[in-house]
Design an enzyme around this catalytic site. Sequence first.
Site, mmCIF file in Angstrom:
data_model
loop_
_atom_site.group_PDB
_atom_site.id
_atom_site.type_symbol
_atom_site.label_atom_id
_atom_site.label_comp_id
_atom_site.label_asym_id
_atom_site.label_seq_id
_atom_site.Cartn_x
_atom_site.Cartn_y
_atom_site.Cartn_z
ATOM 1 N N LYS A 185 0.824 -1.217 0.000
ATOM 2 C CA LYS A 185 0.000 0.000 0.000
ATOM 3 C C LYS A 185 0.855 1.262 0.000
ATOM 4 C CE LYS A 185 -2.230 -0.928 3.816
ATOM 5 N NZ LYS A 185 -1.554 -2.199 4.194
ATOM 6 N N ARG A 239 0.440 -9.551 13.405
ATOM 7 C CA ARG A 239 -0.181 -8.432 12.684
ATOM 8 C C ARG A 239 -1.200 -8.933 11.663
ATOM 9 N NH1 ARG A 239 4.527 -5.207 10.055
ATOM 10 N NH2 ARG A 239 2.847 -3.825 9.386
ATOM 11 N N ARG A 250 11.745 -6.407 4.392
ATOM 12 C CA ARG A 250 11.656 -4.948 4.295
ATOM 13 C C ARG A 250 12.723 -4.261 5.152
ATOM 14 N NH1 ARG A 250 5.922 -2.070 5.040
ATOM 15 N NH2 ARG A 250 6.070 -2.944 7.149
#
Length: 267
Positions: free
Chosen positions: A57, A220, A166
């Site tokens: 996103k 998460r 990441r």
Amino acid sequence: KSQSTWGLHLHIVFCAMSRCARAMLSANLAMIARNIRHTRYFSTKNLMFLGAPGVGKGTFATRIAPVLGIPTLSTGDIIRTEIKNGSSLAAALKDYTDKGLLVPDEIVFAMVKKRLSEPDAKDGFLLDGFPRTVNQAEMLEAFRKMDAVINITLREDVLVQKLSGRRVCSACGDNYNIANIKLEEIDMPPLLPKQEGCCDKCGGKLVQRNDDKEDVIRKRLDVYLEETHPLIEYYSKKGILSDFNVKRGIKDLPDLQALINKIFKMA
């Protein structure tokens, strides 16, 4: 000529047409009328990206928002800024994020509302990471209505690999990824800096966030499925939800941009 004269001429022409031609003309006019009724015209570009953590996103948002001429609003960035600046909320916010838990609705909405009240968001904005619950969506609806919502999807096993890889600049927050994922229809090459461990934009050190470690990632995702996934049904019922399936990471950007162009220019 007067309007009544034109109307008389049109009536004469219509009567002179064959029955088949009149039927075809009537059908075409009815279809045009239906299309006009169902066409949405936008005075703003209030856009939202939905999707699980790590789906891309933020990466998509930072590239698409400038094209649309609107600001990106990432609640994750807002929260991290509050923590970095040591605001009155910093300790509580850090505790939530380090554990992979969602920050309470009222706290998040207060920060979002403040940002959406700024002049650059008057004609539109791109929300990334907010709302995360139906309750937040209802708070937002009472303040600013959404024009379009895009649900970005990616397989869970790929999400875990992608999030684990990441790396974020500790200075400016720019994102990179060391994961090289090739799995069936999925082809997602890494997004590497020019110099290993250093941000291309500012030269800052690249780090792995605490919430990008595998145990926190899985928590998460569980939280997302339980609390955030219902937003898909919420916006689907409003008729403003579109789905977009990620297969190639950043290389999917042109297809996502085409979908957004269709929504705002051809809907």
